[in-house]
Scaffold this active site. Structure first.
Site, PDB file in Angstrom:
ATOM      1  N   PRO A  30      33.462 -29.007 -30.749  1.00 20.93           N
ATOM      2  CA  PRO A  30      32.940 -27.713 -30.288  1.00 20.93           C
ATOM      3  C   PRO A  30      31.786 -27.300 -31.194  1.00 20.93           C
ATOM      4  O   PRO A  30      31.923 -27.270 -32.415  1.00 20.93           O
ATOM      5  CB  PRO A  30      34.145 -26.772 -30.446  1.00 20.93           C
ATOM      6  CG  PRO A  30      34.997 -27.409 -31.508  1.00 20.93           C
ATOM      7  CD  PRO A  30      34.777 -28.885 -31.405  1.00 20.93           C
ATOM      8  N   GLN A  83      37.804 -23.825 -26.769  1.00 19.78           N
ATOM      9  CA  GLN A  83      38.116 -23.391 -28.128  1.00 19.78           C
ATOM     10  C   GLN A  83      38.072 -21.873 -28.203  1.00 19.78           C
ATOM     11  O   GLN A  83      37.099 -21.244 -27.783  1.00 19.78           O
ATOM     12  CB  GLN A  83      37.152 -23.970 -29.158  1.00 19.78           C
ATOM     13  CG  GLN A  83      37.626 -23.630 -30.580  1.00 19.78           C
ATOM     14  CD  GLN A  83      36.719 -24.127 -31.673  1.00 19.78           C
ATOM     15  OE1 GLN A  83      35.599 -23.648 -31.813  1.00 19.78           O
ATOM     16  NE2 GLN A  83      37.213 -25.080 -32.457  1.00 19.78           N
ATOM     17  N   CYS A 113      35.688 -22.252 -38.658  1.00 22.26           N
ATOM     18  CA  CYS A 113      34.320 -21.740 -38.707  1.00 22.26           C
ATOM     19  C   CYS A 113      34.174 -20.715 -39.832  1.00 22.26           C
ATOM     20  O   CYS A 113      34.946 -19.754 -39.896  1.00 22.26           O
ATOM     21  CB  CYS A 113      33.946 -21.100 -37.375  1.00 22.26           C
ATOM     22  SG  CYS A 113      32.251 -20.475 -37.346  1.00 22.26           S
ATOM     23  N   ASN A 224      37.601 -35.121 -38.323  1.00 27.01           N
ATOM     24  CA  ASN A 224      36.271 -34.610 -38.007  1.00 27.01           C
ATOM     25  C   ASN A 224      35.491 -34.444 -39.318  1.00 27.01           C
ATOM     26  O   ASN A 224      36.085 -34.253 -40.364  1.00 27.01           O
ATOM     27  CB  ASN A 224      36.414 -33.270 -37.273  1.00 27.01           C
ATOM     28  CG  ASN A 224      35.084 -32.567 -37.023  1.00 27.01           C
ATOM     29  OD1 ASN A 224      34.949 -31.384 -37.314  1.00 27.01           O
ATOM     30  ND2 ASN A 224      34.119 -33.266 -36.481  1.00 27.01           N
ATOM     31  N   GLY A 225      34.173 -34.552 -39.229  1.00 29.68           N
ATOM     32  CA  GLY A 225      33.333 -34.290 -40.388  1.00 29.68           C
ATOM     33  C   GLY A 225      32.620 -35.516 -40.909  1.00 29.68           C
ATOM     34  O   GLY A 225      33.261 -36.461 -41.357  1.00 29.68           O
ATOM     35  N   GLY A 246      30.470 -34.671 -33.698  1.00 29.31           N
ATOM     36  CA  GLY A 246      29.688 -33.521 -33.292  1.00 29.31           C
ATOM     37  C   GLY A 246      28.217 -33.844 -33.222  1.00 29.31           C
ATOM     38  O   GLY A 246      27.718 -34.381 -32.230  1.00 29.31           O
ATOM     39  N   ARG A 247      27.508 -33.577 -34.317  1.00 33.18           N
ATOM     40  CA  ARG A 247      26.063 -33.738 -34.320  1.00 33.18           C
ATOM     41  C   ARG A 247      25.614 -35.177 -34.132  1.00 33.18           C
ATOM     42  O   ARG A 247      24.544 -35.435 -33.583  1.00 33.18           O
ATOM     43  CB  ARG A 247      25.501 -33.119 -35.596  1.00 33.18           C
ATOM     44  CG  ARG A 247      25.436 -31.620 -35.467  1.00 33.18           C
ATOM     45  CD  ARG A 247      25.464 -30.858 -36.755  1.00 33.18           C
ATOM     46  NE  ARG A 247      25.416 -29.431 -36.424  1.00 33.18           N
ATOM     47  CZ  ARG A 247      26.466 -28.712 -36.007  1.00 33.18           C
ATOM     48  NH1 ARG A 247      27.648 -29.298 -35.894  1.00 33.18           N
ATOM     49  NH2 ARG A 247      26.351 -27.446 -35.696  1.00 33.18           N
TER      50      ARG A 247
END
Length: 344
Positions: A30, A83, A113, A224-225, A246-247
């Site tokens: 997300p 989300q 976040c 994630n990350g 993600g990116r």
């Protein structure tokens, strides 16, 4: 209370054969201002099986704002998760039920976040300081729904420095019956770092997430990350149940075209980028009829020809023309022709 996968999807297991078909084996993250419904529809043309996640939507926006704008999506995006951001168990439960009624595959609670916006609303990463509230919120959401309710969070926030604090947060949260934890493998600083810096500056600690999976074998753990490519995904999947990009996926979306074959043992949706463009044509025409501008869609597609000769000309053509009121799907096709002219 034990959470089961919904919509006929198999529940995750530890053995490799079952894990290959876990609904959370490969996910897209997300991302605020990025993972909107146009982006997700585009990504679905690249992978049938990747689990897609919406931008974060707050409970206040759903309960007091424009529900249609926040919840609308194309059923061809499925499986897709909504989300949610919020901290009131009753409101989160009400919003989770709204998402289920709209046909979402999952609702994910944001506890990761670190932006000023979520801090002012006392949700997001702030909730890692209140694990009992997180537990109660997840329990309320699970009681309101039959679809999966999942949690996305960090390793900790601010003064939380130890693995034990991270593990205890997961242990308390899992008392709700939530069985799927998506973990951004960095802590977050609620003051002193911007949201962008919080994505890059705190060190990654993948070993903490691996250890958590060893200690909580019954939970589905998604990492994630800092994951940039599918080779890294394969290495992480030796230790956890799923990965979330993600990116990396946003800036180089064509890598998603290999997800189904590498992680789900099925064929690719489309064999070429040009086939993806044509698959988007009907959707683009419908979106334009509904009032969208072409650039609302094509801004997510700018990286499709990453590392292909002519990619800069493709991006430039869309950047210069897709925002125009008269832009149509032919504008997108003309951008593709820039690739061919480069090769000529």
């Amino acid at each position: 209370m034990t959470q089961n996968a919904a919509n006929g999807e198999p529940s995750p297991r530890l053995n490799e054969q079952a894990n290959r078909h876990s609904p959370w084996r490969f996910c897209t993250a997300p991302m605020m201002d990025w993972s909107d419904r146009h982006c997700r529809f585009f990504w679905r043309q690249l992978s049938q099986h990747a689990r897609l996640y919406s931008e974060m939507v707050t409970t206040g926006a759903l309960l007091y704002g424009d529900q249609e704008r926040h919840l609308a999506f194309d059923k061809r995006e499925l499986p897709v998760a909504l989300q949610l951001g919020g901290s009131d168990p009753a409101e989160l439960a009400q919003c989770a039920r709204l998402a289920q009624d709209r046909g979402y595959s999952e609702v994910n609670l944001n506890c990761g976040c670190p932006s000023d916006r979520v801090q002012n609303g006392a949700f997001g990463a702030c909730l890692m300081l209140q694990p009992e509230r997180v537990r109660d919120s997840l329990a309320a959401m699970l009681d309101a729904c039959t679809i999966p309710i999942t949690l996305k969070h960090r390793l900790g926030v601010d003064s939380m420095e130890s693995y034990d604090e991270f593990r205890d947060f997961v242990a308390i949260s899992s008392e709700s019956g939530c069985g799927v934890f998506i973990i951004h493998a960095r802590k977050a600083w609620l003051s002193g770092l911007s949201p962008k810096e919080n994505r890059d500056v705190p060190p990654l600690k993948y070993d903490w997430v691996y250890r958590l999976k060893r200690e909580f074998k019954e939970l589905t753990i998604v990492l994630n990350g800092g994951i940039e490519n599918l080779a890294d995904c394969e290495q992480h999947l030796l230790h956890v149940d799923g990965v979330m990009l993600g990116r990396g996926a946003y800036h180089d979306p064509w890598l998603l075209s290999e997800v189904d074959s590498r992680f789900f043992s099925t064929g690719s949706v489309h064999e070429s980028r040009e086939q993806v463009i044509e698959a988007m044509a009907e959707y683009v025409e419908g979106a334009l009829r509904s009032g969208s501008r072409l650039n609302h869609i094509t801004r997510h597609m700018l990286g499709l020809y990453q590392r292909v000769p002519g990619a800069r000309r493709f991006r430039r053509h869309l950047s210069e023309n897709a925002h125009r009121p008269e832009a149509t799907v032919d504008t997108l096709r003309a951008a593709v022709s820039e690739i061919a002219s480069q090769a000529a």
